[in-house]
Design a protein around this motif. Structure first.
Motif, PDB file in Angstrom:
ATOM      1  N   LEU A   1       0.857  -1.192   0.000  1.00  9.57           N
ATOM      2  CA  LEU A   1       0.000   0.000   0.000  1.00  9.57           C
ATOM      3  C   LEU A   1       0.887   1.235   0.000  1.00  9.57           C
ATOM      4  N   LEU A   2       0.547   2.157  -0.874  1.00  3.65           N
ATOM      5  CA  LEU A   2       1.352   3.370  -1.018  1.00  3.65           C
ATOM      6  C   LEU A   2       0.433   4.580  -0.838  1.00  3.65           C
ATOM      7  N   PRO A   3       0.500   5.256   0.300  1.00  8.44           N
ATOM      8  CA  PRO A   3      -0.347   6.438   0.465  1.00  8.44           C
ATOM      9  C   PRO A   3       0.120   7.555  -0.482  1.00  8.44           C
ATOM     10  N   MET A   4      -0.828   8.330  -1.000  1.00  6.47           N
ATOM     11  CA  MET A   4      -0.475   9.447  -1.878  1.00  6.47           C
ATOM     12  C   MET A   4       0.415  10.422  -1.109  1.00  6.47           C
ATOM     13  N   PRO A   5       1.663  10.647  -1.595  1.00  7.82           N
ATOM     14  CA  PRO A   5       2.547  11.537  -0.822  1.00  7.82           C
ATOM     15  C   PRO A   5       2.141  13.007  -0.954  1.00  7.82           C
ATOM     16  N   LEU A   6       2.390  13.758   0.091  1.00 10.08           N
ATOM     17  CA  LEU A   6       2.196  15.203   0.051  1.00 10.08           C
ATOM     18  C   LEU A   6       3.546  15.835  -0.240  1.00 10.08           C
ATOM     19  N   HIS A   7       3.547  17.004  -0.872  1.00  9.20           N
ATOM     20  CA  HIS A   7       4.813  17.715  -1.026  1.00  9.20           C
ATOM     21  C   HIS A   7       5.305  18.118   0.371  1.00  9.20           C
ATOM     22  N   PRO A   8       6.639  18.037   0.610  1.00 16.45           N
ATOM     23  CA  PRO A   8       7.156  18.350   1.959  1.00 16.45           C
ATOM     24  C   PRO A   8       6.655  19.689   2.513  1.00 16.45           C
ATOM     25  N   LYS A   9       6.478  20.656   1.628  1.00 20.34           N
ATOM     26  CA  LYS A   9       6.004  21.969   2.090  1.00 20.34           C
ATOM     27  C   LYS A   9       4.576  21.865   2.647  1.00 20.34           C
ATOM     28  N   ARG A  10       3.741  21.134   1.948  1.00 21.93           N
ATOM     29  CA  ARG A  10       2.346  20.930   2.406  1.00 21.93           C
ATOM     30  C   ARG A  10       2.328  20.110   3.701  1.00 21.93           C
ATOM     31  N   TYR A  11       3.242  19.128   3.738  1.00 21.19           N
ATOM     32  CA  TYR A  11       3.305  18.271   4.933  1.00 21.19           C
ATOM     33  C   TYR A  11       3.662  19.123   6.155  1.00 21.19           C
ATOM     34  N   ARG A  12       4.610  20.034   5.961  1.00 23.68           N
ATOM     35  CA  ARG A  12       5.010  20.905   7.077  1.00 23.68           C
ATOM     36  C   ARG A  12       3.844  21.793   7.517  1.00 23.68           C
ATOM     37  N   GLU A  13       3.132  22.299   6.517  1.00 29.27           N
ATOM     38  CA  GLU A  13       1.988  23.171   6.838  1.00 29.27           C
ATOM     39  C   GLU A  13       0.917  22.425   7.618  1.00 29.27           C
ATOM     40  N   ARG A  14       0.620  21.215   7.144  1.00 26.34           N
ATOM     41  CA  ARG A  14      -0.510  20.466   7.706  1.00 26.34           C
ATOM     42  C   ARG A  14      -0.099  19.632   8.917  1.00 26.34           C
ATOM     43  N   GLY A  15       1.172  19.222   8.928  1.00 26.86           N
ATOM     44  CA  GLY A  15       1.668  18.438  10.068  1.00 26.86           C
ATOM     45  C   GLY A  15       1.406  16.952   9.958  1.00 26.86           C
ATOM     46  N   PHE A  16       0.641  16.529   8.990  1.00 30.34           N
ATOM     47  CA  PHE A  16       0.399  15.104   8.789  1.00 30.34           C
ATOM     48  C   PHE A  16      -0.170  14.895   7.398  1.00 30.34           C
ATOM     49  N   ASN A  17      -0.190  13.632   6.975  1.00 32.03           N
ATOM     50  CA  ASN A  17      -0.730  13.308   5.657  1.00 32.03           C
ATOM     51  C   ASN A  17      -1.961  12.418   5.862  1.00 32.03           C
ATOM     52  N   GLN A  18      -3.102  12.924   5.485  1.00 34.23           N
ATOM     53  CA  GLN A  18      -4.362  12.197   5.744  1.00 34.23           C
ATOM     54  C   GLN A  18      -4.383  10.839   5.048  1.00 34.23           C
ATOM     55  N   SER A  19      -3.694  10.728   3.894  1.00 32.83           N
ATOM     56  CA  SER A  19      -3.679   9.453   3.173  1.00 32.83           C
ATOM     57  C   SER A  19      -2.919   8.389   3.958  1.00 32.83           C
ATOM     58  N   ILE A  20      -1.842   8.813   4.638  1.00 35.62           N
ATOM     59  CA  ILE A  20      -1.091   7.863   5.474  1.00 35.62           C
ATOM     60  C   ILE A  20      -1.973   7.406   6.627  1.00 35.62           C
ATOM     61  N   GLU A  21      -2.706   8.343   7.218  1.00 29.89           N
ATOM     62  CA  GLU A  21      -3.554   8.001   8.369  1.00 29.89           C
ATOM     63  C   GLU A  21      -4.625   6.981   7.978  1.00 29.89           C
ATOM     64  N   ILE A  22      -5.204   7.146   6.788  1.00 28.87           N
ATOM     65  CA  ILE A  22      -6.224   6.196   6.321  1.00 28.87           C
ATOM     66  C   ILE A  22      -5.558   4.857   5.972  1.00 28.87           C
ATOM     67  N   ALA A  23      -4.435   4.931   5.261  1.00 23.95           N
ATOM     68  CA  ALA A  23      -3.756   3.720   4.801  1.00 23.95           C
ATOM     69  C   ALA A  23      -3.252   2.853   5.959  1.00 23.95           C
ATOM     70  N   ARG A  24      -2.838   3.494   7.064  1.00 17.96           N
ATOM     71  CA  ARG A  24      -2.368   2.772   8.248  1.00 17.96           C
ATOM     72  C   ARG A  24      -3.389   1.727   8.705  1.00 17.96           C
ATOM     73  N   HIS A  25      -4.642   2.166   8.792  1.00 18.65           N
ATOM     74  CA  HIS A  25      -5.709   1.264   9.244  1.00 18.65           C
ATOM     75  C   HIS A  25      -5.929   0.129   8.243  1.00 18.65           C
ATOM     76  N   LEU A  26      -5.862   0.456   6.949  1.00 14.25           N
ATOM     77  CA  LEU A  26      -6.088  -0.563   5.913  1.00 14.25           C
ATOM     78  C   LEU A  26      -4.955  -1.584   5.897  1.00 14.25           C
ATOM     79  N   ALA A  27      -3.735  -1.100   6.102  1.00  9.36           N
ATOM     80  CA  ALA A  27      -2.568  -1.988   6.119  1.00  9.36           C
ATOM     81  C   ALA A  27      -2.718  -3.007   7.240  1.00  9.36           C
ATOM     82  N   ARG A  28      -3.190  -2.517   8.390  1.00  9.37           N
ATOM     83  CA  ARG A  28      -3.367  -3.395   9.546  1.00  9.37           C
ATOM     84  C   ARG A  28      -4.493  -4.397   9.274  1.00  9.37           C
TER      85      ARG A  28
END
Ligand code: ZN
Ligand code: ZN
Length: 233
Positions: A123-150
């Protein structure tokens, strides 16, 4: 470990509540049966890009756009439409950092996957650009994918794919320009040890972004790329 036990005890003592209306949750969801039933399903859609069909068609079918020019990915699993309460549920996660919505969205998407998808090796969560990641502090796709991976016991890779260009906001751009805008937007910093990969994202609009990433994966030798998204715009 302790944290996990606390979570289990908490869930057993306090049943889940509907994040939309406050009623008791249905089947361990943070959503009641009524609100779940009201969410707009995307059941009759293009199997490649998830675009909803205006009328009932014999499935599996391809939409006109995919027939004309196939995207780089193979199949899309998008169980809901980005309408009614879906923008709210996704928005609360993305901008309100409501992490329980990541669990809820993953459960909704997971039910759809469990009902008929061939599971990928990675599973590959859609990456955010580092600048957006810094602004937002997290990547919502990773958060969703974590649960699916488990849930499906599939490895999660949020390292290898990088968004190398902070692309202009796609919204408002015509389809052709969206594709152009995405050129060179992604790169891989590591080859993937998988022949079948699923990209996980919260919502898909035209599919230009995810097609660009799928193209990079295909070029790197991945044989099949599916897309798992909670909602299709
Ligand atoms: Zn409810
Ligand atoms: Zn299509």
């Amino acid at each position: 470990m302790v944290n996990n036990w606390l979570k289990i005890i908490q869930r057993n003592l306090i049943p889940p509540r509907c994040v939309l209306c406050g009623d008791t949750g249905f089947a361990d969801l943070d959503l009641c049966a009524g609100c779940l039933g009201d969410l707009p399903r995307n059941l009759c859609c293009c199997y490649r890009c998830g675009e909803p069909f205006a009328s009932e068609l014999a499935l599996p079918s391809l939409c006109g756009r995919c027939l004309k020019r196939s995207p780089q990915f193979d199949e899309t699993y998008a169980p809901y439409l980005y309408r009614y309460q879906m923008p709210y549920l996704i928005g609360q996660l993305k901008f309100g950092r409501d992490y329980k919505n990541a669990r809820l969205l993953a459960m909704l998407l997971g039910e759809h996957i469990a009902a008929g998808a061939e599971l990928p090796e990675l599973l590959l969560p859609m990456p955010l650009h580092p600048k957006r990641y810094r602004e937002r502090g997290f990547n919502q796709s990773i958060e969703i994918a974590r649960h699916l991976a488990r849930r499906f016991d599939i490895p999660l890779d949020f390292y290898s794919a990088v968004r190398s260009r902070d692309t202009l906001h796609q919204a408002g751009l015509p389809a052709k320009q969206r594709l152009k805008n995405m050129r060179g937007a992604f790169r891989l910093r590591k080859t993937l040890q998988a022949d079948h990969v699923a990209i996980v994202d919260d919502v898909m609009t035209t599919g230009a972004t995810v097609s660009a990433l799928a193209g990079v994966l295909k070029q790197a030798g991945v044989g099949r790329v599916d897309v798992w998204v909670c909602a299709r715009a």
